[in-house]
Design a protein around this motif. Structure first.
Motif, PDB file in Angstrom:
ATOM      1  N   UNK A   1    -139.418-116.190  46.984  1.00  0.00           N
ATOM      2  CA  UNK A   1    -138.338-115.293  46.563  1.00  0.00           C
ATOM      3  C   UNK A   1    -137.587-114.738  47.767  1.00  0.00           C
ATOM      4  N   UNK A   2    -137.930-115.183  48.979  1.00  0.00           N
ATOM      5  CA  UNK A   2    -137.389-114.563  50.196  1.00  0.00           C
ATOM      6  C   UNK A   2    -135.882-114.731  50.390  1.00  0.00           C
ATOM      7  N   UNK A   3    -135.234-115.795  49.880  1.00  0.00           N
ATOM      8  CA  UNK A   3    -133.773-115.840  50.054  1.00  0.00           C
ATOM      9  C   UNK A   3    -133.044-114.750  49.273  1.00  0.00           C
ATOM     10  N   UNK A   4    -133.485-114.473  48.046  1.00  0.00           N
ATOM     11  CA  UNK A   4    -132.774-113.539  47.171  1.00  0.00           C
ATOM     12  C   UNK A   4    -133.109-112.089  47.446  1.00  0.00           C
ATOM     13  N   UNK A   5    -132.595-111.202  46.569  1.00  0.00           N
ATOM     14  CA  UNK A   5    -131.836-111.484  45.352  1.00  0.00           C
ATOM     15  C   UNK A   5    -130.385-111.852  45.661  1.00  0.00           C
ATOM     16  N   UNK A   6    -129.791-112.622  44.762  1.00  0.00           N
ATOM     17  CA  UNK A   6    -128.394-113.043  44.963  1.00  0.00           C
ATOM     18  C   UNK A   6    -127.763-113.402  43.618  1.00  0.00           C
ATOM     19  N   UNK A   7    -128.026-114.621  43.121  1.00  0.00           N
ATOM     20  CA  UNK A   7    -127.499-114.992  41.808  1.00  0.00           C
ATOM     21  C   UNK A   7    -128.051-114.070  40.724  1.00  0.00           C
ATOM     22  N   UNK A   8    -129.352-113.718  40.852  1.00  0.00           N
ATOM     23  CA  UNK A   8    -129.968-112.706  39.990  1.00  0.00           C
ATOM     24  C   UNK A   8    -130.901-111.878  40.868  1.00  0.00           C
ATOM     25  N   UNK A   9    -131.537-110.900  40.261  1.00  0.00           N
ATOM     26  CA  UNK A   9    -132.562-110.123  40.962  1.00  0.00           C
ATOM     27  C   UNK A   9    -133.935-110.781  40.864  1.00  0.00           C
TER      28      UNK A   9
ATOM     29  N   UNK B   1    -122.908-112.864  37.405  1.00  0.00           N
ATOM     30  CA  UNK B   1    -122.900-112.003  36.241  1.00  0.00           C
ATOM     31  C   UNK B   1    -123.345-110.597  36.593  1.00  0.00           C
ATOM     32  N   UNK B   2    -123.634-109.784  35.581  1.00  0.00           N
ATOM     33  CA  UNK B   2    -124.009-108.389  35.823  1.00  0.00           C
ATOM     34  C   UNK B   2    -125.339-108.229  36.545  1.00  0.00           C
ATOM     35  N   UNK B   3    -126.180-109.276  36.551  1.00  0.00           N
ATOM     36  CA  UNK B   3    -127.469-109.190  37.245  1.00  0.00           C
ATOM     37  C   UNK B   3    -127.413-109.779  38.653  1.00  0.00           C
ATOM     38  N   UNK B   4    -126.232-110.162  39.120  1.00  0.00           N
ATOM     39  CA  UNK B   4    -126.088-110.731  40.466  1.00  0.00           C
ATOM     40  C   UNK B   4    -126.049-109.633  41.527  1.00  0.00           C
ATOM     41  N   UNK B   5    -126.336-110.055  42.777  1.00  0.00           N
ATOM     42  CA  UNK B   5    -126.245-109.155  43.935  1.00  0.00           C
ATOM     43  C   UNK B   5    -125.306-109.836  44.935  1.00  0.00           C
ATOM     44  N   UNK B   6    -123.984-109.778  44.676  1.00  0.00           N
ATOM     45  CA  UNK B   6    -123.025-110.527  45.494  1.00  0.00           C
ATOM     46  C   UNK B   6    -123.072-110.172  46.974  1.00  0.00           C
ATOM     47  N   UNK B   7    -123.330-108.924  47.301  1.00  0.00           N
ATOM     48  CA  UNK B   7    -123.327-108.511  48.705  1.00  0.00           C
ATOM     49  C   UNK B   7    -124.412-109.203  49.520  1.00  0.00           C
ATOM     50  N   UNK B   8    -125.442-109.738  48.851  1.00  0.00           N
ATOM     51  CA  UNK B   8    -126.553-110.375  49.557  1.00  0.00           C
ATOM     52  C   UNK B   8    -126.488-111.898  49.501  1.00  0.00           C
ATOM     53  N   UNK B   9    -125.563-112.419  48.702  1.00  0.00           N
ATOM     54  CA  UNK B   9    -125.576-113.869  48.451  1.00  0.00           C
ATOM     55  C   UNK B   9    -125.352-114.707  49.712  1.00  0.00           C
TER      56      UNK B   9
END
Length: 259
Positions: free
Chosen positions: A163-171, A202-210
């Protein structure tokens, strides 16, 4: 004398062989990827399709390719097109990413999460009855991954669930890094990378971290890896870098060059 099982031709079932014992198929409608890793005495599936019917079809094909039932199922993130077929894999040990919150069980598999997934599936075109059936039977994962988990049964290629790359597309993003013998790594990216369309936030994304998530994905795979997106054709490191830069521009994320 018992006959020795031989690996079938992946393309005969409409699957794409990526390395010995490693392949994937692209499902219709949403062009969603399902990955498969096989070895003598075991099999790991990555994502499960968008409905129980699709999951059942994938299960039959995976069993043919592996010569046995699927032992492990890794869900890259909790969107309906990746998880609604999971109930077809009775007996498989299911992995998913732990949420950021301290609660050990992410609520995406709870009552409210199931209803949200059902509604999202119908909104995106899944038949209402199929969506309801899949949501009602959605299997709660047996094990939540936070950080790194390596699966190395005897005779299997090393598989790192991380899980180390995310969160991004979802949490709840989970990546599967497969390291076949004498072949480049194969990285099952989930929807951190998409090829057949723009990445969906979507609403569960974390765009700032993508964009940072894709930097970390590149660090895991390296230049020679095959990057398997959640939707679309297999890509290389250059494509992932270009998508990282496009996402940084799209979301207005300032970042320092890393290459």
């Amino acid at each position: 004398m018992k006959a020795t099982w031989e690996e079938p031709r992946w393309e005969d079932l409409g699957w794409e062989r990526l390395a010995a014992g490693v392949g994937r198929c692209r499902l219709p409608v949403w062009d969603c990827t399902v990955g498969l890793v096989t070895w003598q005495g075991g099999a790991l599936l990555i994502d499960a399709g968008s409905s129980l019917a699709e999951g059942a079809k994938v299960r039959l094909e995976a069993q043919t390719l592996a010569g046995r039932r699927v032992d492990f199922l890794a869900l890259t993130h909790p969107h309906f097109d990746h998880i609604f077929g999971a109930a077809a894999f009775a007996g498989a040990h299911i992995f998913a990413a732990a949420a950021e919150a301290a609660a050990p069980t992410p609520d995406v598999y709870g009552k409210a999460g199931r209803e949200a997934s059902r509604a999202d599936a119908v909104r995106n075109g899944l038949d209402a009855r199929s969506a309801e059936e899949a949501a009602d039977t959605l299997v709660t994962p047996h094990q939540y991954v936070r950080g790194n988990l390596t699966i190395t049964p005897p005779g299997a290629p090393e598989v790192l669930l991380t899980t180390t790359p995310g969160p991004a597309h979802t949490r709840n993003d989970l990546v599967a890094v497969v390291r076949p013998r004498n072949a480049p790594p194969v990285i099952f990216c989930g929807d951190l990378v998409e090829e057949s369309g723009d990445p969906q936030a979507g609403p569960d994304a974390v765009p700032s971290h993508w964009p940072t998530a894709l930097d970390r994905l590149l660090a895991l795979g390296g230049e020679d890896a095959l990057y398997v997106p959640g939707h679309g054709a297999v890509v290389d490191a250059a494509f992932v870098r270009a998508q990282r830069d496009a996402l940084a521009t799209r979301f207005g994320v300032s970042r320092e060059p890393t290459d």
